[in-house]
Structure formats: C-alpha cells, structure tokens
Design a protein around this motif. Sequence first.
Motif, PDB file in Angstrom:
ATOM      1  N   ILE A   1       0.819  -1.217   0.000  1.00  0.00           N
ATOM      2  CA  ILE A   1       0.000   0.000   0.000  1.00  0.00           C
ATOM      3  C   ILE A   1       0.851   1.265   0.000  1.00  0.00           C
TER       4      ILE A   1
ATOM      5  N   ARG B   1      -9.020  -0.487   2.932  1.00  0.00           N
ATOM      6  CA  ARG B   1      -8.463   0.858   2.714  1.00  0.00           C
ATOM      7  C   ARG B   1      -9.547   1.913   2.754  1.00  0.00           C
TER       8      ARG B   1
ATOM      9  N   ARG C   1     -11.025  -5.832  -4.691  1.00  0.00           N
ATOM     10  CA  ARG C   1      -9.759  -5.090  -4.591  1.00  0.00           C
ATOM     11  C   ARG C   1      -9.843  -3.684  -5.204  1.00  0.00           C
ATOM     12  N   GLU C   2     -10.443  -3.598  -6.403  1.00  0.00           N
ATOM     13  CA  GLU C   2     -10.520  -2.294  -7.077  1.00  0.00           C
ATOM     14  C   GLU C   2     -11.429  -1.333  -6.323  1.00  0.00           C
TER      15      GLU C   2
ATOM     16  N   ARG D   1      -9.797  -0.006  -3.328  1.00  0.00           N
ATOM     17  CA  ARG D   1      -8.762   0.984  -3.664  1.00  0.00           C
ATOM     18  C   ARG D   1      -9.404   2.335  -4.014  1.00  0.00           C
TER      19      ARG D   1
END
Length: 257
Positions: free
Chosen positions: A25, A94, A116-117, A120
Amino acid sequence: MESVEWHSARAALEWQIELGADESIADAPVDRYALPQKTAKKAEAAAKKSGPVDLVKRDAVAEAKVAARGAGTLEELHAAMAAFDLCELKLGARNLVFCDGVAGSRVMVIGESPGREEDRVGRPFVGQAGQMLDRMFAAIGIGRSVAEAPIYITNTLPWRPPQNRDPKPEEIAMMKPFLERHIELAAPEVLVIMGNWACQALMGQRGITRLRGTWVEVLGRPALPMCHPAYLLRMPAAKRETWADLLSVKARLERGA
Ligand code: URA
C-alpha cells in the motif's frame, strides 16, 4: 546466512498474504519498531480512561441498530458507518465503500462486498463485475451515468473481506441495520438484490439460481433477486435468465413499479 534471510523473508511475506495483505500500500517501508511504544502508550491511556466498562462484551448488532436509526440522511448514515468499529473487516480495508450512482433513483442495486478495485477507489462495482453490471442495465436503458434514468448502487458490506473471502454471518448481521437504513433513506421504487449474500442479508436465504426472477417484498418495496454480474462472468449461460430478469425490472418501471 543469505539463504536463511531469504527463507525467513519469504515466510514473513507468506504469513502476511495469509492474513489478507495481498498487495503493497505504500512505496516506502513502515518502521514497525517505532510502533509498539506508541501503541502501548495509547492502549494504556485508553484503559485508564475507559476503566472496567470495556470488559463488558459489546452487542454489535444492537449498537449497529442504534447508530443506523440515528442517521437522518445518507451523509449521516455514511458518517455513522465510518464511526462503527465493531466489524473487523474495517481493520483490513483501505476505504469504506458506501455508494455510487444517484441517490433517489427509481432502482437501487444491492451487491455483495467491495473487491480489490472497489477497496482501492472507494466506490462499488468499478472492476470487471462493475463493467458487466453497467452493460446489464444499459441493455434496459438505465445506469449510474444515464442522467434521465439513473440507478443507485450499494453493497451488503461496505468493507472488503480479506482476499475476497465469503462474508461471515456475524458480519452480515451487524451491517444489516445499516443496509436497511440505507434503503429507507435512498427510498427507491424497486430493489435489485444481486447474488447470494445480498439475498442472505435482505431475505434471510441463499440459493440465487432458485430465488432469481421471482419478485419479493423487502422493507415494503418490490425486490427482484438476480444473478451477480461476477457469476455471469464465470457462467455466461446464465445471461439468458438474467436478460429475462432485466426485462422484468423494465416492465415494472414502465408500470410505475
Ligand atoms: N462485487 C460486489 O458485489 N460489489 C462490488 O462493489 C464489486 C464487486
């Protein structure tokens, strides 16, 4: 000596991947040696402040209900979810993924959880499944960027489960009050419940291939379970039935829901 270091470094990396840390990260490494002292001081201060109250086991579902009920707007709901600390998924994520599209749309889509995307970027359905979702709804003339016929999108869980594992029943249960309040505040005419985990949260059952295509009532609104776009990417044969489901949504909207 060198090979021992290589093996222990690799073991440490594998251990982190097992914990769910499957990507870096930051470019610069974090000095972990600086943390324990700070963390210990913080914990000490917190313990002094809170005293024995923290020993009482907290009821996550009850606290979620109170927090969700207290939110009078979508912004307040977003803030209440961000402040909710009893779901361990928050620790590994995140971003809190709250919504996309237009609040107040006639159609509200409920997905599963961020991947995941989405984690993010902080928005739901921005990866491959999201592109499929956009194509599905575009086929009936609606979509998150269609100004005259927008949709509103959220997920059952707002934080990404580590390595996209299945949600745990207790995670669904504690985030359900927020999801229900989200639906009340967004006030759509029609709900589209995508995939097994959204069905589990809102209908108390799974088995999407059996449930799909049959309208039900959820929180007083018509709701249609439909196959998740990620499932359609894996099982293109299911697109035929999904097309029928999309036409059913279109017909419902044309009838005035
Ligand atoms: N799948 C979901 O259910 N939600 C997302 O946001 C992305 C993929």
